[in-house]
Write an enzyme that holds these catalytic residues in place. Sequence first.
Site, PDB file in Angstrom:
ATOM      1  N   SER A 151       0.844  -1.200   0.000  1.00 43.29           N
ATOM      2  CA  SER A 151       0.000   0.000   0.000  1.00 43.29           C
ATOM      3  C   SER A 151       0.870   1.237   0.000  1.00 43.29           C
ATOM      4  O   SER A 151       1.915   1.274   0.662  1.00 43.29           O
ATOM      5  CB  SER A 151      -0.907   0.015   1.240  1.00 43.29           C
ATOM      6  OG  SER A 151      -1.551   1.269   1.377  1.00 43.29           O
TER       7      SER A 151
ATOM      8  N   TYR B 166      -3.694  -1.614   9.381  1.00 44.27           N
ATOM      9  CA  TYR B 166      -3.497  -1.841   7.945  1.00 44.27           C
ATOM     10  C   TYR B 166      -2.117  -1.360   7.516  1.00 44.27           C
ATOM     11  O   TYR B 166      -1.376  -2.087   6.843  1.00 44.27           O
ATOM     12  CB  TYR B 166      -4.583  -1.108   7.166  1.00 44.27           C
ATOM     13  CG  TYR B 166      -4.514  -1.265   5.665  1.00 44.27           C
ATOM     14  CD1 TYR B 166      -5.048  -2.392   5.046  1.00 44.27           C
ATOM     15  CD2 TYR B 166      -3.936  -0.284   4.863  1.00 44.27           C
ATOM     16  CE1 TYR B 166      -4.991  -2.537   3.667  1.00 44.27           C
ATOM     17  CE2 TYR B 166      -3.879  -0.419   3.487  1.00 44.27           C
ATOM     18  CZ  TYR B 166      -4.409  -1.544   2.893  1.00 44.27           C
ATOM     19  OH  TYR B 166      -4.360  -1.684   1.523  1.00 44.27           O
TER      20      TYR B 166
END
Length: 233
Positions: free
Chosen positions: A124, A137
Amino acid sequence: MKNAVVTGGGSGIGAAIVARLRADGLNVAILDLQPSDDEFAHVADVTDRAAVDTALNAVRAQLGPISVLVNAAGLDCFKRFTEVSFDRWQRVIDVNLNGVFHCIQAVLPEMIDAGWGRIVNISSSSTHSGAPYMAPYVAAKSAVNGLTKTLALEYGPAGITVNAVPPGFIDTPMLRAAAGKGYLGDIEKTIEATPVRRIGRPEDIAAACAFLVSEEAGYITGQILGVNGGRNT
């Protein structure tokens, strides 16, 4: 013909990767939590090693040895850190990090035996600068980047490359759901702040993966290839 497995291949970025690799001539199996009509789709929770092993054995029975793995399965989380329960923290870590562990460890032996392998981990762009309300996350995806670099060093001598692609602002069901809940602010303003002036498409990520799993990318390993329209350089 190479045999590939894409986790999270049933939707979003994963589905685009499946389509692209198939278009490039690979046999591609899908591991996803949701059932699918695709003849090469297998239901598995990547956090469950036994389920992963069962699914991969079914892939081998269908296609043969696995030489390409793309870890695209993911789970987001939007909460203030002090409101994140440990159970939620653990689940996000399990899917985004431990799932990568299980899948890579399960396919490495046959790649080592073959003397050739390609692994791409979808991380990410939030790992570049952090992201508020996404602590578990971002922590998990940051660990994936570190794991990528370490495995590249360990298994490069065996003919296996390991790279990561951290997507930027990509138009996926996951992003739209988060935006609909007000977690991402004004999407149009984000697009205006992106140098290429558009939102990313799942196909943009798939194109990067297609290159990294190719024969031509054999001298590229341990790299974090950002696909983000220039938002993170």
